[in-house]
Design a protein around this motif. Structure first.
Motif, mmCIF file in Angstrom:
data_model
loop_
_atom_site.group_PDB
_atom_site.id
_atom_site.type_symbol
_atom_site.label_atom_id
_atom_site.label_comp_id
_atom_site.label_asym_id
_atom_site.label_seq_id
_atom_site.Cartn_x
_atom_site.Cartn_y
_atom_site.Cartn_z
ATOM 1 N N MET A 251 0.814 -1.206 0.000
ATOM 2 C CA MET A 251 0.000 0.000 0.000
ATOM 3 C C MET A 251 0.855 1.266 0.000
ATOM 4 O O MET A 251 0.595 2.157 -0.771
ATOM 5 C CB MET A 251 -0.919 0.010 1.205
ATOM 6 N N PHE A 252 1.813 1.336 0.917
ATOM 7 C CA PHE A 252 2.690 2.502 0.997
ATOM 8 C C PHE A 252 4.102 2.095 0.607
ATOM 9 O O PHE A 252 4.538 0.993 0.919
ATOM 10 C CB PHE A 252 2.717 3.062 2.427
ATOM 11 N N PRO A 253 4.832 2.990 -0.011
ATOM 12 C CA PRO A 253 6.234 2.675 -0.312
ATOM 13 C C PRO A 253 7.033 2.498 0.979
ATOM 14 O O PRO A 253 6.742 3.120 2.001
ATOM 15 C CB PRO A 253 6.720 3.918 -1.076
ATOM 16 N N ARG A 254 8.032 1.650 0.935
ATOM 17 C CA ARG A 254 8.852 1.324 2.112
ATOM 18 C C ARG A 254 9.491 2.566 2.734
ATOM 19 O O ARG A 254 9.712 2.613 3.942
ATOM 20 C CB ARG A 254 9.927 0.328 1.690
ATOM 21 N N LYS A 255 9.763 3.590 1.928
ATOM 22 C CA LYS A 255 10.414 4.788 2.450
ATOM 23 C C LYS A 255 9.543 5.537 3.468
ATOM 24 O O LYS A 255 10.038 6.356 4.231
ATOM 25 C CB LYS A 255 10.838 5.725 1.326
ATOM 26 N N PHE A 256 8.246 5.245 3.492
ATOM 27 C CA PHE A 256 7.338 5.886 4.445
ATOM 28 C C PHE A 256 7.103 5.039 5.695
ATOM 29 O O PHE A 256 6.223 5.353 6.498
ATOM 30 C CB PHE A 256 5.996 6.199 3.782
ATOM 31 N N TYR A 257 7.879 3.985 5.873
ATOM 32 C CA TYR A 257 7.689 3.067 6.999
ATOM 33 C C TYR A 257 7.660 3.814 8.330
ATOM 34 O O TYR A 257 6.762 3.616 9.141
ATOM 35 C CB TYR A 257 8.792 2.004 7.015
ATOM 36 N N ARG A 258 8.668 4.644 8.578
ATOM 37 C CA ARG A 258 8.776 5.338 9.866
ATOM 38 C C ARG A 258 7.572 6.237 10.116
ATOM 39 O O ARG A 258 7.045 6.299 11.240
ATOM 40 C CB ARG A 258 10.075 6.134 9.896
ATOM 41 N N LEU A 259 7.122 6.936 9.105
ATOM 42 C CA LEU A 259 5.975 7.827 9.241
ATOM 43 C C LEU A 259 4.689 7.045 9.511
ATOM 44 O O LEU A 259 3.912 7.402 10.406
ATOM 45 C CB LEU A 259 5.826 8.676 7.979
ATOM 46 N N VAL A 260 4.466 5.979 8.763
ATOM 47 C CA VAL A 260 3.264 5.158 8.944
ATOM 48 C C VAL A 260 3.289 4.478 10.311
ATOM 49 O O VAL A 260 2.287 4.441 11.020
ATOM 50 C CB VAL A 260 3.111 4.120 7.804
ATOM 51 N N PHE A 261 4.471 3.960 10.691
ATOM 52 C CA PHE A 261 4.602 3.338 12.012
ATOM 53 C C PHE A 261 4.262 4.329 13.119
ATOM 54 O O PHE A 261 3.489 4.023 14.028
ATOM 55 C CB PHE A 261 6.019 2.795 12.211
ATOM 56 N N ALA A 262 4.845 5.529 13.047
ATOM 57 C CA ALA A 262 4.598 6.541 14.076
ATOM 58 C C ALA A 262 3.128 6.939 14.116
ATOM 59 O O ALA A 262 2.549 7.106 15.198
ATOM 60 C CB ALA A 262 5.475 7.765 13.823
ATOM 61 N N PHE A 263 2.516 7.071 12.942
ATOM 62 C CA PHE A 263 1.099 7.429 12.899
ATOM 63 C C PHE A 263 0.240 6.364 13.577
ATOM 64 O O PHE A 263 -0.563 6.661 14.463
ATOM 65 C CB PHE A 263 0.647 7.637 11.455
ATOM 66 N N LEU A 264 0.431 5.109 13.168
ATOM 67 C CA LEU A 264 -0.397 4.030 13.716
ATOM 68 C C LEU A 264 -0.138 3.810 15.207
ATOM 69 O O LEU A 264 -1.078 3.654 15.992
ATOM 70 C CB LEU A 264 -0.162 2.738 12.937
#
Length: 75
Positions: free
Chosen positions: A1-14
């Motif tokens: 769904m999201f590119p791997r480069k956004f992992y940190r942002l998605v993790f922090a959001f969730l």
């Protein structure tokens, strides 16, 4: 769904959403008890305020906590 480069942002959001949702609900209940306006106080007052604080904390501290955990796990 999201590119791997956004992992940190998605993790922090969730992580911040789940953490602040649960913690604000518990603290609201402990402070007010289960009143008629409990959900209003929790979801419209406490949760948004908690999330605004939790998101940057998780975003900036998660890498440090991961490194500290890794350090503590070394044999």
């Amino acid at each position: 769904m999201f590119p791997r480069k956004f992992y940190r942002l998605v993790f922090a959001f969730l992580m911040s959403v789940f953490m602040s949702f649960i913690m604000s609900g518990i603290i609201t209940f402990l402070n007010l008890g289960f009143q008629a306006d409990f959900f209003e106080q929790w979801l419209l007052e406490a949760f948004p305020k908690a999330w605004v604080v939790a998101f940057p904390i998780v975003f900036f501290l998660a890498p440090c906590v991961a490194k500290l955990t890794e350090f503590l796990m070394r044999e």
